[in-house]
Design a protein around this motif. Structure first.
Motif, PDB file in Angstrom:
ATOM      1  N   TRP A 292       0.839  -1.198   0.000  1.00 47.99           N
ATOM      2  CA  TRP A 292       0.000   0.000   0.000  1.00 47.99           C
ATOM      3  C   TRP A 292       0.875   1.250   0.000  1.00 47.99           C
ATOM      4  O   TRP A 292       1.920   1.285   0.671  1.00 47.99           O
ATOM      5  CB  TRP A 292      -0.912   0.001   1.224  1.00 47.99           C
ATOM      6  CG  TRP A 292      -2.019  -1.007   1.123  1.00 47.99           C
ATOM      7  CD1 TRP A 292      -2.395  -1.689  -0.006  1.00 47.99           C
ATOM      8  CD2 TRP A 292      -2.880  -1.458   2.176  1.00 47.99           C
ATOM      9  NE1 TRP A 292      -3.455  -2.528   0.286  1.00 47.99           N
ATOM     10  CE2 TRP A 292      -3.764  -2.403   1.612  1.00 47.99           C
ATOM     11  CE3 TRP A 292      -2.991  -1.165   3.529  1.00 47.99           C
ATOM     12  CZ2 TRP A 292      -4.752  -3.047   2.350  1.00 47.99           C
ATOM     13  CZ3 TRP A 292      -3.974  -1.789   4.267  1.00 47.99           C
ATOM     14  CH2 TRP A 292      -4.846  -2.723   3.685  1.00 47.99           C
ATOM     15  N   THR A 295       2.104   3.007   3.308  1.00 50.87           N
ATOM     16  CA  THR A 295       3.134   2.344   4.126  1.00 50.87           C
ATOM     17  C   THR A 295       4.499   2.424   3.420  1.00 50.87           C
ATOM     18  O   THR A 295       5.536   2.472   4.064  1.00 50.87           O
ATOM     19  CB  THR A 295       2.773   0.881   4.467  1.00 50.87           C
ATOM     20  OG1 THR A 295       2.531   0.170   3.264  1.00 50.87           O
ATOM     21  CG2 THR A 295       1.572   0.794   5.365  1.00 50.87           C
ATOM     22  N   SER A 323      -5.954   1.120  -1.079  1.00 50.57           N
ATOM     23  CA  SER A 323      -6.093   1.006   0.380  1.00 50.57           C
ATOM     24  C   SER A 323      -7.120   2.015   0.899  1.00 50.57           C
ATOM     25  O   SER A 323      -7.233   2.195   2.101  1.00 50.57           O
ATOM     26  CB  SER A 323      -4.740   1.238   1.044  1.00 50.57           C
ATOM     27  OG  SER A 323      -4.152   2.426   0.546  1.00 50.57           O
ATOM     28  N   TRP A 326      -6.044   5.004   4.138  1.00 48.75           N
ATOM     29  CA  TRP A 326      -5.629   3.939   5.080  1.00 48.75           C
ATOM     30  C   TRP A 326      -6.852   3.313   5.729  1.00 48.75           C
ATOM     31  O   TRP A 326      -6.768   2.628   6.732  1.00 48.75           O
ATOM     32  CB  TRP A 326      -4.664   4.488   6.140  1.00 48.75           C
ATOM     33  CG  TRP A 326      -4.826   5.945   6.360  1.00 48.75           C
ATOM     34  CD1 TRP A 326      -5.535   6.549   7.329  1.00 48.75           C
ATOM     35  CD2 TRP A 326      -4.267   6.993   5.555  1.00 48.75           C
ATOM     36  NE1 TRP A 326      -5.482   7.915   7.169  1.00 48.75           N
ATOM     37  CE2 TRP A 326      -4.708   8.212   6.089  1.00 48.75           C
ATOM     38  CE3 TRP A 326      -3.458   7.012   4.404  1.00 48.75           C
ATOM     39  CZ2 TRP A 326      -4.358   9.451   5.541  1.00 48.75           C
ATOM     40  CZ3 TRP A 326      -3.121   8.240   3.860  1.00 48.75           C
ATOM     41  CH2 TRP A 326      -3.555   9.432   4.428  1.00 48.75           C
ATOM     42  N   GLN A 329      -7.353  -0.768   6.115  1.00 51.28           N
ATOM     43  CA  GLN A 329      -6.663  -1.566   7.143  1.00 51.28           C
ATOM     44  C   GLN A 329      -7.607  -1.947   8.290  1.00 51.28           C
ATOM     45  O   GLN A 329      -7.425  -2.970   8.937  1.00 51.28           O
ATOM     46  CB  GLN A 329      -5.425  -0.856   7.662  1.00 51.28           C
ATOM     47  CG  GLN A 329      -5.696   0.437   8.365  1.00 51.28           C
ATOM     48  CD  GLN A 329      -4.413   1.208   8.721  1.00 51.28           C
ATOM     49  OE1 GLN A 329      -3.315   0.691   8.591  1.00 51.28           O
ATOM     50  NE2 GLN A 329      -4.569   2.447   9.163  1.00 51.28           N
ATOM     51  N   ASP A 330      -8.649  -1.137   8.518  1.00 51.47           N
ATOM     52  CA  ASP A 330      -9.618  -1.479   9.560  1.00 51.47           C
ATOM     53  C   ASP A 330     -10.567  -2.582   9.093  1.00 51.47           C
ATOM     54  O   ASP A 330     -11.196  -3.250   9.898  1.00 51.47           O
ATOM     55  CB  ASP A 330     -10.483  -0.254   9.923  1.00 51.47           C
ATOM     56  CG  ASP A 330      -9.660   0.816  10.624  1.00 51.47           C
ATOM     57  OD1 ASP A 330      -8.576   0.480  11.113  1.00 51.47           O
ATOM     58  OD2 ASP A 330     -10.099   1.977  10.664  1.00 51.47           O
ATOM     59  N   PRO A 333      -7.569  -6.373   7.928  1.00 53.78           N
ATOM     60  CA  PRO A 333      -6.357  -6.047   8.693  1.00 53.78           C
ATOM     61  C   PRO A 333      -5.077  -6.617   8.082  1.00 53.78           C
ATOM     62  O   PRO A 333      -4.018  -6.063   8.256  1.00 53.78           O
ATOM     63  CB  PRO A 333      -6.619  -6.669  10.071  1.00 53.78           C
ATOM     64  CG  PRO A 333      -8.076  -6.981  10.112  1.00 53.78           C
ATOM     65  CD  PRO A 333      -8.565  -7.093   8.714  1.00 53.78           C
ATOM     66  N   ASN A 336      -2.412  -5.794   3.703  1.00 47.17           N
ATOM     67  CA  ASN A 336      -1.117  -5.337   3.202  1.00 47.17           C
ATOM     68  C   ASN A 336      -0.030  -6.388   3.414  1.00 47.17           C
ATOM     69  O   ASN A 336       1.144  -6.135   3.178  1.00 47.17           O
ATOM     70  CB  ASN A 336      -0.742  -4.031   3.939  1.00 47.17           C
ATOM     71  CG  ASN A 336       0.215  -3.172   3.143  1.00 47.17           C
ATOM     72  OD1 ASN A 336       0.315  -3.311   1.917  1.00 47.17           O
ATOM     73  ND2 ASN A 336       0.933  -2.284   3.813  1.00 47.17           N
ATOM     74  N   HIS A 337      -0.446  -7.577   3.848  1.00 42.90           N
ATOM     75  CA  HIS A 337       0.545  -8.639   4.055  1.00 42.90           C
ATOM     76  C   HIS A 337       0.986  -9.185   2.684  1.00 42.90           C
ATOM     77  O   HIS A 337       0.149  -9.396   1.813  1.00 42.90           O
ATOM     78  CB  HIS A 337      -0.076  -9.762   4.903  1.00 42.90           C
ATOM     79  CG  HIS A 337       0.940 -10.744   5.378  1.00 42.90           C
ATOM     80  ND1 HIS A 337       1.462 -11.727   4.564  1.00 42.90           N
ATOM     81  CD2 HIS A 337       1.562 -10.874   6.578  1.00 42.90           C
ATOM     82  CE1 HIS A 337       2.354 -12.425   5.232  1.00 42.90           C
ATOM     83  NE2 HIS A 337       2.430 -11.928   6.463  1.00 42.90           N
TER      84      HIS A 337
END
Ligand SMILES: Cc1cc2nc3c(=O)[nH]c(=O)nc-3n(C[C@H](O)[C@H](O)[C@H](O)COP(=O)(O)OP(=O)(O)OC[C@H]3O[C@@H](n4cnc5c(N)ncnc54)[C@H](O)[C@@H]3O)c2cc1C
Ligand SMILES: NC(=O)C1=CN([C@@H]2O[C@H](COP(=O)(O)OP(=O)(O)OC[C@H]3O[C@@H](n4cnc5c(N)ncnc54)[C@H](OP(=O)(O)O)[C@@H]3O)[C@@H](O)[C@H]2O)C=CC1
Ligand SMILES: CC(C)=CCC[C@@H](C)[C@H]1CC[C@@]2(C)C3=C(CC[C@]12C)[C@@]1(C)CC[C@H](O)C(C)(C)[C@@H]1CC3
Length: 507
Positions: A292, A295, A323, A326, A329-330, A333, A336-337
């Motif tokens: 993302w 990051t 993303s 951001w 991400q919520d 979660p 972005n791995h």
């Protein structure tokens, strides 16, 4: 984190493990929708059928309005675009009681490669436009970065991007609007033709009539953006460079900054180039496997080195789409791995509309209490004061900073200077507040007060807690009222702007 009580098993899954539904249902449906709409738009463009269909569609809007006119006119009018499809957080409750006018305007009508303009219909999205224009070596002068934003929404609301310090807001690159008014007539307006209406349309939230097409200014595009990252560990130094770059006589074409703490962040300056230079590496940030963007930028802060990268043009324009800044991400979660990105990244992001459609009541309550989504527009001289206030009241990071110019035009955005334009900064705050004393309404109202007192504006896709009087102080209604008075049936057909954006009509 604020606790919410899910009412049944399905709601429990949607609240606590929203990613399960996103992964199994929303992502595949989103992909099918993307493929279908890309193919459909391509075929329509190739057949050149859109311009012919346009007049027929405008007539259909006129027919619907005439039918309302010949009735008892006890209801008001709004577009029939379902509220879950829109790019705001809330659902507009007025859609249930107003007469809904169907506006099926989804096509690009004409690209004028000589005069550098594009004429398009209001439901055309930013993703659709950048995809169409790129092969022609063209781009909109301002490309608001989320793929799903529509031309109509950006005209009737507002749009901003990292080139806005040169070109202004989305409204400033629009040259002509075509609307169907409440008396059923079709008008076009520009700086020369019906200028009052032309200047009053932006920020009017569809309260003059229905937009049916827009002519927008284009700029020649190149293949890559040469993006330079400037990390800073002192807010004052970042703010100084941010102002200097934005107000320079020969500014970089793109400027934005991300703050990761109150004192640290990365300023980014970019320019279009045709070739990849030797001073930086190629970084295709739009690829399905790439990390993302926000990051990646944070890594430059940690490394604390000024570096250059070359990013493909469309990847840059839509850098915050995958993303959702951001916000994703919520919801996912582990989105972005690296494993997820390599396996599933090509399905990202889920359509905002589908996320909105499947949002349960408990998540709404959670967001209501413990999530901020606000963009405040303040004169750039007040940048540090504004960050102080946001930190004290909310404390959410990253913060998006985007400089933009407001031209001294008539209309709802009245600037307090006699100069041709004034430089502002958009402070975008999206996330879970960490400030101990955060309480949604009082804290937001204090921020709104700060913005008003510093001659700023609030973006109205977000929640506003301003009273009607405060709202009318923030946004100048002089020209707006004059135009509303002059248009037949306008006041009967449409509420005033506040009537479409205040909290009681948005749930
Ligand atoms: C998904 C997609 C969308 C595209 N959208 C456009 C676009 O909106 N405008 C554009 O100029 N090129 C567009 N192109 C590029 C275009 O198809 C051609 O590559 C390029 O314009 C050269 O056209 P041509 O000389 O082969 O002539 P033709 O394709 O026969 O067209 C002649 C000219 O008329 C214009 N034109 C044709 N159909 C349309 C239409 N429906 N809307 C607007 N203008 C049209 C174009 O300017 C084109 O140059 C698009 C390409 C793709 C893949
Ligand atoms: N980078 C950026 O600049 C970003 C901007 N935004 C904001 O998102 C919003 C755009 O979202 P989007 O989903 O595209 O738009 P919406 O569908 O939310 O529309 C926004 C407003 O414009 C009105 N409107 C839209 N189309 C027409 C039309 N053809 N005729 C008359 N009125 C119309 C709508 O009226 P009605 O209620 O009758 O449908 C509504 O009041 C804007 O407010 C923008 O500021 C959000 C994220 C990023
Ligand atoms: C001026 C600029 C750059 C604005 C950026 C605004 C974005 C951060 C906003 C626009 C739409 C937005 C409000 C949205 C959401 C987050 C913030 C977004 C993406 C989310 C995805 C949060 C989670 C919610 O459950 C839900 C899905 C309803 C919304 C949808 C809209």
């Amino acid at each position: 984190m604020v606790a919410v009580e899910p009412e049944n098993f399905m709601e429990y899954i949607l609240v606590e493990h929203r990613w399960i539904v996103v992964l199994t249902a929303l992502l595949p449906i989103s992909m099918l929708w993307k493929v279908w709409s890309t193919v459909r738009n391509y075929v329509v463009f190739k057949l050149s059928s859109a311009p012919k269909m346009h007049d027929r569609k405008v007539k259909d809007v006129q027919r619907q309005i005439k039918s309302w006119l010949s009735g008892d006119r006890s209801t008001r009018l709004c577009t029939a675009r379902p509220t879950w499809q829109t790019m705001s957080y809330r659902h507009s409750v007025y859609k249930k009681t107003f007469t809904n006018i169907k506006i099926n305007f989804v096509d690009i009508l004409e690209v004028d490669t000589e005069n550098l303009t594009v004429r398009c219909e209001p439901l055309v999205t930013m993703g659709q436009l950048s995809r169409t224009l790129e092969p022609l070596g063209l781009a909109l002068a301002v490309v608001p970065e989320l793929d799903q934003l529509t031309v109509g929404g950006l005209v009737m609301g507002t749009g901003i991007e990292s080139s806005s310090h040169i070109y202004g807001l989305f409204q400033h690159i629009c040259l002509k609007y075509e609307l169907v008014l409440a008396d059923g007539s079709v008008v076009t307006c520009s700086k020369e033709e019906n200028p009052d209406l032309f200047y009053a349309v932006p920020w009017s939230y569809g309260t003059f009539g229905f937009l049916t097409s827009v002519v927008i200014k284009l700029v020649p595009a190149k293949k890559y953006i040469r993006l330079q990252y400037h990390p800073h560990n002192k807010l004052s130094a970042l703010a100084d460079q941010f102002r200097k770059e934005s107000e320079s006589d020969k500014p970089h074409e793109f400027i934005e900054a991300l703050l990761y703490t109150k004192e640290s962040g990365v300023l980014m300056t970019g320019d279009m180039v045709d070739e990849i230079g030797r001073d930086g590496k190629f970084n295709p940030i739009g690829k399905w496997y790439s990390e993302w963007f926000f990051t990646q930028v944070e890594r430059h802060l940690r490394n604390n080195k000024t570096v250059v990268e070359y990013i493909p043009l469309r990847d840059y324009y839509h850098r915050h789409t995958r993303s959702l800044f951001w916000e994703l991400q919520d919801i996912i979660p582990f989105g972005n791995h690296p494993i997820f990105r390599y396996l599933m990244g090509w399905l990202m992001p889920p359509e905002v509309s589908l996320l909105k459609l499947t949002q349960p009541e408990a998540v709404s309550k959670l967001y209501e209490k413990a999530h901020v989504i606000q963009d405040m527009l303040v004169p750039i001289v007040h940048l540090e004061d504004a960050i102080d206030t946001f930190h004290k009241e909310i404390e959410v990071y990253p913060i998006w900073l985007c400089p933009f110019r407001v031209f001294n035009h008539p209309g709802q955005l009245k600037i307090k200077t006699t100069a041709d334009s004034q430089m502002f900064v958009d402070i975008g705050v999206y996330g879970v507040p960490k400030a101990k004393n955060y309480e949604t309404i009082p804290s937001t109202r204090r921020i709104e007060k700060f913005v008003s007192e510093h001659d700023g504006f609030q973006m109205l896709y977000a929640d506003t807690y301003l009273t009607r009087d405060e709202f009318r102080q923030m946004f100048d209604h002089t020209l707006y009222e004059k135009v509303r008075e002059s248009l037949p049936y306008c006041k009967e057909a449409f509420p005033e702007i506040y009537g479409k954006v205040n909290r009681s009509v948005r749930k």
